[in-house]
Motif scaffolding. Structure first.
Motif, mmCIF file in Angstrom:
data_model
loop_
_atom_site.group_PDB
_atom_site.id
_atom_site.type_symbol
_atom_site.label_atom_id
_atom_site.label_comp_id
_atom_site.label_asym_id
_atom_site.label_seq_id
_atom_site.Cartn_x
_atom_site.Cartn_y
_atom_site.Cartn_z
ATOM 1 N N LEU A 1 2.822 4.068 -7.126
ATOM 2 C CA LEU A 1 1.582 4.140 -6.564
ATOM 3 C C LEU A 1 1.191 5.622 -6.432
ATOM 4 O O LEU A 1 2.088 6.194 -5.886
ATOM 5 C CB LEU A 1 1.276 3.384 -5.420
ATOM 6 N N LEU A 2 0.305 6.062 -7.016
ATOM 7 C CA LEU A 2 -0.009 7.230 -6.987
ATOM 8 C C LEU A 2 -1.392 7.910 -6.695
ATOM 9 O O LEU A 2 -2.408 7.096 -6.782
ATOM 10 C CB LEU A 2 0.090 8.272 -8.246
ATOM 11 N N SER B 1 -6.711 7.859 -7.726
ATOM 12 C CA SER B 1 -5.516 7.278 -7.490
ATOM 13 C C SER B 1 -5.180 6.322 -8.668
ATOM 14 O O SER B 1 -6.160 5.764 -9.103
ATOM 15 C CB SER B 1 -5.336 6.392 -5.931
ATOM 16 N N TRP B 2 -4.065 5.774 -8.766
ATOM 17 C CA TRP B 2 -3.779 4.917 -9.935
ATOM 18 C C TRP B 2 -2.320 4.323 -9.816
ATOM 19 O O TRP B 2 -1.614 4.741 -8.769
ATOM 20 C CB TRP B 2 -3.746 5.802 -11.383
ATOM 21 N N ILE B 3 -1.853 3.424 -10.616
ATOM 22 C CA ILE B 3 -0.551 2.892 -10.345
ATOM 23 C C ILE B 3 0.210 2.944 -11.887
ATOM 24 O O ILE B 3 -0.581 3.044 -12.853
ATOM 25 C CB ILE B 3 -0.615 1.480 -10.070
ATOM 26 N N GLU B 4 1.437 2.802 -11.777
ATOM 27 C CA GLU B 4 2.224 2.912 -12.853
ATOM 28 C C GLU B 4 3.133 1.506 -12.921
ATOM 29 O O GLU B 4 3.748 1.437 -11.869
ATOM 30 C CB GLU B 4 3.011 4.037 -13.304
ATOM 31 N N VAL B 5 3.255 0.593 -14.037
ATOM 32 C CA VAL B 5 4.013 -0.594 -13.704
ATOM 33 C C VAL B 5 5.243 -0.301 -14.828
ATOM 34 O O VAL B 5 4.980 0.026 -15.999
ATOM 35 C CB VAL B 5 3.492 -1.837 -14.181
ATOM 36 N N GLN B 6 6.691 -0.452 -14.561
ATOM 37 C CA GLN B 6 7.592 -0.419 -14.987
ATOM 38 C C GLN B 6 8.440 -1.708 -15.110
ATOM 39 O O GLN B 6 8.327 -2.463 -14.199
ATOM 40 C CB GLN B 6 8.573 0.912 -14.547
ATOM 41 N N VAL B 7 9.422 -1.665 -16.117
ATOM 42 C CA VAL B 7 10.422 -2.825 -16.026
ATOM 43 C C VAL B 7 11.768 -2.150 -16.736
ATOM 44 O O VAL B 7 11.810 -1.159 -17.613
ATOM 45 C CB VAL B 7 10.030 -3.925 -16.892
ATOM 46 N N ARG B 8 12.884 -2.690 -16.285
ATOM 47 C CA ARG B 8 14.322 -2.576 -16.782
ATOM 48 C C ARG B 8 15.103 -4.015 -16.660
ATOM 49 O O ARG B 8 14.505 -4.921 -16.145
ATOM 50 C CB ARG B 8 15.186 -1.494 -16.176
ATOM 51 N N GLY B 9 16.023 -4.014 -17.500
ATOM 52 C CA GLY B 9 16.603 -5.430 -17.756
ATOM 53 C C GLY B 9 18.234 -4.891 -17.510
ATOM 54 O O GLY B 9 18.571 -3.753 -17.594
ATOM 55 N N ALA C 1 4.380 6.908 -4.202
ATOM 56 C CA ALA C 1 5.435 6.014 -3.599
ATOM 57 C C ALA C 1 6.030 4.898 -4.548
ATOM 58 O O ALA C 1 5.161 4.995 -5.486
ATOM 59 C CB ALA C 1 4.831 5.326 -2.445
ATOM 60 N N ARG C 2 6.924 4.467 -4.315
ATOM 61 C CA ARG C 2 7.588 3.385 -5.244
ATOM 62 C C ARG C 2 7.967 1.978 -4.467
ATOM 63 O O ARG C 2 8.277 2.023 -3.458
ATOM 64 C CB ARG C 2 8.586 3.808 -6.056
ATOM 65 N N TRP C 3 7.708 0.926 -5.249
ATOM 66 C CA TRP C 3 8.354 -0.426 -4.877
ATOM 67 C C TRP C 3 9.014 -1.059 -6.007
ATOM 68 O O TRP C 3 8.312 -1.219 -7.133
ATOM 69 C CB TRP C 3 7.120 -1.427 -4.162
ATOM 70 N N THR C 4 10.411 -1.475 -5.686
ATOM 71 C CA THR C 4 11.253 -2.102 -6.590
ATOM 72 C C THR C 4 11.380 -3.608 -6.363
ATOM 73 O O THR C 4 11.684 -3.930 -5.224
ATOM 74 C CB THR C 4 12.468 -1.320 -6.876
ATOM 75 N N VAL D 1 0.814 -1.105 0.007
ATOM 76 C CA VAL D 1 0.067 0.049 0.031
ATOM 77 C C VAL D 1 0.969 1.055 -0.138
ATOM 78 O O VAL D 1 2.044 1.181 0.482
ATOM 79 C CB VAL D 1 -1.007 -0.032 1.224
ATOM 80 N N LEU D 2 0.278 2.306 -0.551
ATOM 81 C CA LEU D 2 0.888 3.714 -0.461
ATOM 82 C C LEU D 2 0.714 4.101 1.103
ATOM 83 O O LEU D 2 -0.494 4.350 1.597
ATOM 84 C CB LEU D 2 0.390 4.702 -1.299
ATOM 85 N N ASP D 3 2.110 4.482 1.667
ATOM 86 C CA ASP D 3 1.873 4.762 2.975
ATOM 87 C C ASP D 3 2.197 6.064 3.399
ATOM 88 O O ASP D 3 1.420 6.852 3.920
ATOM 89 C CB ASP D 3 2.774 3.686 3.843
ATOM 90 N N ALA D 4 3.484 6.369 2.952
ATOM 91 C CA ALA D 4 3.967 7.757 3.339
ATOM 92 C C ALA D 4 4.769 8.279 2.045
ATOM 93 O O ALA D 4 5.968 8.031 1.527
ATOM 94 C CB ALA D 4 4.948 7.823 4.562
#
Length: 421
Positions: free
Chosen positions: A183-184, A116-124, A88-91, A70-73
């Motif tokens: 998370l936004l 609110s919404w989310i964005e999903v990203q990827v890198r290699g 907030a971000r989670w990696t 969850v988005l906390d702080a």
């Protein structure tokens, strides 16, 4: 499973001589899945859906609450759509599937209350344990509703040897990857967007389907999946694809939700005019529509819509109909992506398709595939039986065996050895 390491061309009166287009987002030329040994179908699914798995990653402004991220702080803000959002971000940790993958598809189950919404990203990166890192690419911007944020993807992003094709991340071959979720929420709203599940399916596949698989554990099992036709919606809501041939994915997803008695409540689709057949399909089309791709065939957008209703849902690839049979034996119907030319799928309600979603509902004792094909013009015609050899070929060679896995608590995933669920 590794946990850490179209345009609308058809009108009313579709006939069997018609060609279905624009139903699936996969724009890979048929038979042009990444080259590899014909006998090797390398697929790996990594999932994050428990407290321990979320904690294996690096959170910045997030917390784990009852197994959800969850988005906390908030740690910062972003401007979007003329508004300011806290974020907030989670990696995730770096994931090495054990082979050089050429495609990756992420999927997720999230709640996005209020604005609110989310964005999903990827890198290699070029090595499993180090090496050159690619830039972060966006795989999807998603919200459960569409009042504040329009769901969208960002095709292209081909600045470093990788690229995004709607919902699929493509590489020339990399050994590891990392996911990131942002998370936004609208600044000052106090909303807590959260995630129940994030998965990444990486693969390296041959172009050929190979020999037809032999019938397995689901011979003679046909699940009671309700039948819905996409074609009865022809002309509905041009803003969300216009129904008909464009709505195979939300129609198929709705059939599976109907099987679990998990369709949305009538108040959700009360804006659909009285008299519309299966109005929950209109609702599903609206709630899976990708405003950048301009269609309802985005694979993870469909599983994200289904997940909180049924329980769990994700996108993966299967190696054969033998693997699909394991799901049918467990009581789990599958939404799968096929494409075929004239004469390649006997008994189909259309002569050809460059991308089409339908439901595998079971198997005959002799191995024929029983499907709910929404391209039929009537409910009665939705239930079909296809030759095993033909169906397996047009599934594996068109989409690499892609499937939506949607299930509830009463139907756990098949047990035993596997890497792709």
């Amino acid at each position: 499973m590794r946990r850490l390491l179209g345009p609308i061309l058809l009108t009313l009166g579709l006939t069997a001589s018609a060609t279905l287009v624009g139903c699936s987002v996969d724009d890979t030329p048929r038979g042009a899945i990444a080259a590899a040994a014909a006998s090797a179908r390398k697929i790996d699914l990594t999932r994050f859906d428990t407290a321990a798995e979320w904690q294996s990653g690096n959170g910045a402004g997030t917390a784990v609450d009852d197994g959800r991220l969850v988005l906390d702080a908030p740690i910062g803000t972003r401007s979007a759509n003329g508004r300011t959002y806290d974020l907030a971000r989670w990696t995730s940790p770096w994931v090495a599937p054990g082979f050089s993958y050429t495609e990756l598809i992420a999927s997720w189950s999230a709640k996005t209350p209020k604005n609110s919404w989310i964005e999903v990203q990827v890198r290699g990166r070029s090595g499993a344990d180090g090496g050159r890192r690619t830039t972060w690419d966006v795989l999807g911007r998603w919200a459960a509703g569409d009042q504040h944020v329009q769901r969208s993807t960002e095709s292209g992003q081909s600045d470093d040897g990788t690229s995004v094709a709607v919902d699929t991340w493509r590489t020339t071959g990399l050994p590891s990857y990392q996911l990131r979720v942002v998370l936004l929420r609208r600044t000052g709203s106090g909303a807590r967007p959260s995630l129940d599940l994030v998965t990444a399916m990486s693969s390296q596949l041959p172009s050929s389907a190979g020999a037809t698989s032999k019938p397995g554990v689901a011979r003679g099992i046909v699940l009671p999946v309700p039948r819905y036709s996409q074609m009865v919606h022809t002309g509905h809501y041009p803003a969300w694809g216009g129904g008909g041939e464009a709505w195979c994915s939300p129609t198929s997803t709705s059939m599976v939700l109907g099987y679990y008695n998990a369709l949305p409540k009538p108040k959700r689709y009360r804006w659909v005019p009285s008299g519309h057949t299966d109005p929950w399909v209109d609702y599903a089309a609206r709630m899976t529509f990708d405003h950048a791709y301009d269609g309802t065939g985005n694979w993870p957008f469909n599983t994200a819509y289904a997940a909180p209703r049924a329980g769990k849902a994700f996108v993966t690839r299967l190696r054969s109909l033998r693997e699909a049979e394991r799901f049918i034996a467990a009581g789990i119907p599958l939404v799968v992506s096929v494409a075929f030319g004239a004469g390649e799928l006997s008994g189909a309600p259309i002569s050809a398709s460059n991308g089409h979603l339908l439901v595998i509902a079971g198997f005959r004792k002799g191995g024929r595939v029983v499907v709910n094909d929404p391209a039929s013009s009537t409910r009665k015609g939705v239930r079909r039986s296809y030759r095993r050899d033909e169906f397996e070929k047009v599934w594996l060679e068109a989409s690499g065996g892609l499937a939506y896995v949607i299930h509830d608590d009463a139907h756990p995933l098949p047990s035993g050895t596997h890497t792709n669920w």
